[in-house]
Design a protein around this motif. Structure first.
Motif, short mmCIF file in Angstrom:
data_model
loop_
_atom_site.label_atom_id
_atom_site.label_comp_id
_atom_site.label_asym_id
_atom_site.label_seq_id
_atom_site.Cartn_x
_atom_site.Cartn_y
_atom_site.Cartn_z
N MET A 1 39.12 45.85 34.82
CA MET A 1 40.26 45.18 35.33
C MET A 1 41.15 45.42 33.58
SD MET A 1 38.38 41.61 35.62
CE MET A 1 40.34 39.81 35.40
N ALA A 2 40.71 45.64 32.59
CA ALA A 2 41.29 46.79 32.03
C ALA A 2 42.65 47.61 31.86
CB ALA A 2 41.12 47.23 30.28
N VAL B 1 37.93 43.74 41.53
CA VAL B 1 36.49 44.38 41.27
C VAL B 1 36.68 43.01 41.92
CG1 VAL B 1 34.41 43.88 40.08
CG2 VAL B 1 36.09 45.07 39.04
N GLU B 2 35.88 43.37 43.67
CA GLU B 2 35.40 42.70 44.66
C GLU B 2 33.39 42.78 44.51
OE1 GLU B 2 35.65 42.56 49.00
OE2 GLU B 2 37.33 43.24 48.69
N VAL C 1 43.81 41.31 38.42
CA VAL C 1 45.02 41.28 36.86
C VAL C 1 46.45 41.12 37.66
CG1 VAL C 1 45.76 42.05 34.91
CG2 VAL C 1 43.81 42.44 35.88
N LYS C 2 46.64 39.75 37.28
CA LYS C 2 48.35 39.40 37.91
C LYS C 2 49.35 39.65 36.71
CE LYS C 2 47.63 36.69 41.66
NZ LYS C 2 47.77 35.64 42.92
N HIS D 1 49.39 39.79 30.90
CA HIS D 1 48.44 40.00 31.76
C HIS D 1 48.02 39.18 32.12
CE1 HIS D 1 50.69 43.54 31.41
NE2 HIS D 1 50.60 44.11 33.19
N VAL D 2 47.35 38.79 33.05
CA VAL D 2 45.99 37.29 33.21
C VAL D 2 45.37 37.55 34.28
CG1 VAL D 2 48.11 35.28 32.41
CG2 VAL D 2 47.56 36.23 34.37
N PRO D 3 44.06 37.24 33.67
CA PRO D 3 42.59 37.70 35.11
C PRO D 3 42.55 36.71 35.97
CG PRO D 3 41.64 36.15 32.53
CD PRO D 3 43.15 36.46 32.90
N PHE D 4 42.83 36.69 37.42
CA PHE D 4 42.59 35.93 38.33
C PHE D 4 41.39 36.42 39.32
CE2 PHE D 4 44.54 35.71 42.95
CZ PHE D 4 44.15 33.85 43.12
#
Length: 94
Positions: A37-38, A43-44, A53-54, A76-79
């Protein structure tokens, strides 16, 4: 469930594995998800969901206490989007 509970459950279900090995496996999985993600990768985990990441652009917000305008920086925020199997399991009727 917290990380230590997950490790304990996996160790109980797999008595042939040492707890320290289970801890290393769980930590490695989480680290790989974080690293991907970084880098901006998605990641599925089929049936469970997808982490991505959005990007949120900068904007003018308001201080809730005073009502004054405040500049909010871009970030940037995790989704997380649930997979079909997880959604179906959560919505089962008993």
């Amino acid at each position: 469930m917290i990380r230590s509970e997950l490790i304990q459950k996996i160790a109980e279900d797999n008595p042939h594995l040492y707890q320290r090995d289970v801890e290393r496996i769980v930590s490695t999985i989480f680290e790989e998800i974080i690293d991907a993600m970084a880098r901006g990768d998605r990641v599925e985990l089929r049936g469970f969901g997808a982490f991505s990441v959005k990007h949120r652009p900068g904007r003018t917000g308001r201080n809730p206490r005073t009502g004054e305008p405040v500049e909010v920086e871009e970030k940037h925020v995790p989704f997380f989007k649930t997979g079909k199997m997880l959604r179906d399991r959560l919505n089962e009727t008993d």
